[in-house]
Design a protein around this motif. Structure first.
Motif, mmCIF file in Angstrom:
data_model
loop_
_atom_site.group_PDB
_atom_site.id
_atom_site.type_symbol
_atom_site.label_atom_id
_atom_site.label_comp_id
_atom_site.label_asym_id
_atom_site.label_seq_id
_atom_site.Cartn_x
_atom_site.Cartn_y
_atom_site.Cartn_z
ATOM 1 N N MET A 1 0.857 -1.164 -0.166
ATOM 2 C CA MET A 1 0.021 -0.066 0.058
ATOM 3 C C MET A 1 0.885 1.294 -0.054
ATOM 4 S SD MET A 1 -3.081 1.104 2.527
ATOM 5 C CE MET A 1 -3.788 2.666 2.364
ATOM 6 N N SER A 2 0.661 2.298 -0.843
ATOM 7 C CA SER A 2 1.458 3.404 -0.899
ATOM 8 C C SER A 2 1.367 4.194 0.424
ATOM 9 C CB SER A 2 0.917 4.135 -2.079
ATOM 10 O OG SER A 2 1.656 5.521 -2.097
ATOM 11 N N THR A 3 2.493 4.849 0.727
ATOM 12 C CA THR A 3 2.512 5.773 1.840
ATOM 13 C C THR A 3 2.411 7.031 1.477
ATOM 14 O OG1 THR A 3 4.882 5.923 1.466
ATOM 15 C CG2 THR A 3 3.939 4.149 3.035
ATOM 16 N N ILE A 4 2.218 7.361 0.192
ATOM 17 C CA ILE A 4 2.255 8.788 -0.447
ATOM 18 C C ILE A 4 0.759 9.135 -0.945
ATOM 19 C CG2 ILE A 4 2.815 10.465 -1.981
ATOM 20 C CD1 ILE A 4 5.297 8.806 -2.399
ATOM 21 N N THR A 5 0.210 10.096 -0.353
ATOM 22 C CA THR A 5 -0.947 10.422 -0.676
ATOM 23 C C THR A 5 -1.096 12.021 -1.155
ATOM 24 O OG1 THR A 5 -2.201 9.086 0.742
ATOM 25 C CG2 THR A 5 -3.691 10.961 -0.149
ATOM 26 N N LEU A 6 -1.640 12.276 -2.458
ATOM 27 C CA LEU A 6 -1.758 13.701 -3.002
ATOM 28 C C LEU A 6 -3.050 14.225 -2.855
ATOM 29 C CD1 LEU A 6 -0.353 16.182 -4.434
ATOM 30 C CD2 LEU A 6 -1.099 15.001 -6.607
ATOM 31 N N PHE A 7 -3.027 15.295 -2.178
ATOM 32 C CA PHE A 7 -4.570 15.714 -1.890
ATOM 33 C C PHE A 7 -4.648 17.082 -2.933
ATOM 34 C CE2 PHE A 7 -3.606 13.959 1.924
ATOM 35 C CZ PHE A 7 -5.053 13.630 2.546
ATOM 36 N N ALA A 8 -5.563 16.853 -4.066
ATOM 37 C CA ALA A 8 -5.425 17.601 -5.190
ATOM 38 C C ALA A 8 -7.082 17.976 -5.607
ATOM 39 C CB ALA A 8 -4.908 16.809 -6.345
ATOM 40 N N MET A 9 -7.178 18.818 -6.647
ATOM 41 C CA MET A 9 -8.224 19.207 -7.247
ATOM 42 C C MET A 9 -7.948 19.379 -8.953
ATOM 43 S SD MET A 9 -11.017 22.370 -6.933
ATOM 44 C CE MET A 9 -12.288 22.477 -8.458
ATOM 45 N N PRO A 10 -8.660 18.570 -9.668
ATOM 46 C CA PRO A 10 -8.495 18.690 -11.106
ATOM 47 C C PRO A 10 -8.370 20.283 -11.478
ATOM 48 C CG PRO A 10 -10.118 17.014 -10.697
ATOM 49 C CD PRO A 10 -9.842 17.683 -9.448
ATOM 50 N N GLY A 11 -7.386 20.476 -12.461
ATOM 51 C CA GLY A 11 -7.453 21.777 -12.949
ATOM 52 C C GLY A 11 -6.484 22.717 -11.994
#
Length: 211
Positions: A1-11
């Protein structure tokens, strides 16, 4: 399981980090944040990033914010991806950070003023805010235009994180009817970016969210 999470919004400017993670072929998870619905203002998100904005990068539970530092972290963690040119001196490394800060602190705020002037002024003053932002954008982007006249990418013939940041700036402006008629090198740079596999994959992920 990845330990990296990107919190993002398209655009949004989180697209820069998304492109870099794709370029690095990183194992990561995306948590989409709907800014238009106010997700970034919720108590739950403020526990992740009290600045109430994206991008935010969670690494094994620790959260990193601000584009230049997230970019620098991804570049350092995935050296084989060559997201920033290898340098021999500390001063050269700081110059790279300075380049990223030029995007984040000089050009990026002008993008917001041009695209959403009512964030900063009443409707009656919005046109003036947008016009002043446009003049300042042309001044700042002229330097970028001149530099790209000498090479394909920001750092010569080596693609880098700076190119991803420039790409987001231009594509965000284009959504607000910003003309590249007087900036042919930036227009070509954008066309070159749209052919890059990491960019194609990143845009496809954003597109899937909006469907």
């Amino acid at each position: 399981m990845s330990t990296i999470t990107l919190f993002a919004m398209p655009g949004s400017c989180s697209r820069v980090s998304l492109i870099l993670l794709e370029e690095a072929k990183a194992d990561y998870h995306i948590h989409w944040v709907n800014l238009m619905n106010g997700d970034h203002k919720t108590p739950e998100f403020k526990q992740i990033n009290p600045k109430s904005k994206v991008p935010a990068l969670s690494i094994a539970g620790e959260v990193l914010t601000e584009n230049p530092m997230i970019i620098k972290y991804i570049s350092t963690q995935f050296p084989e991806a060559n997201l920033l040119p290898k340098v021999d001196t500390g001063l050269a490394e700081y110059q790279q950070i300075s380049d990223l800060c030029f995007c984040s602190s000089t050009i990026h705020p002008l993008v917001t003023r041009f695209c959403i002037p009512t964030f900063f002024a009443e409707e009656s003053c919005a046109t003036s805010v947008k016009e002043k932002a446009l003049a300042a954008l042309h001044e700042g982007l002229t330097w970028v235009e001149q530099r790209l006249a000498e090479s394909t990418w920001w750092y010569g013939e080596q693609w880098s994180a700076m190119d991803a940041y420039i790409f987001w700036i231009i594509t965000r402006l284009q959504r607000c009817d910003f003309s590249l008629a007087d900036l042919p090198n930036l227009a070509q740079h954008t066309a070159n970016m749209l052919k890059r596999d990491s960019v194609i994959r990143a845009l496809e992920k954003e597109k899937l969210v909006n469907q």
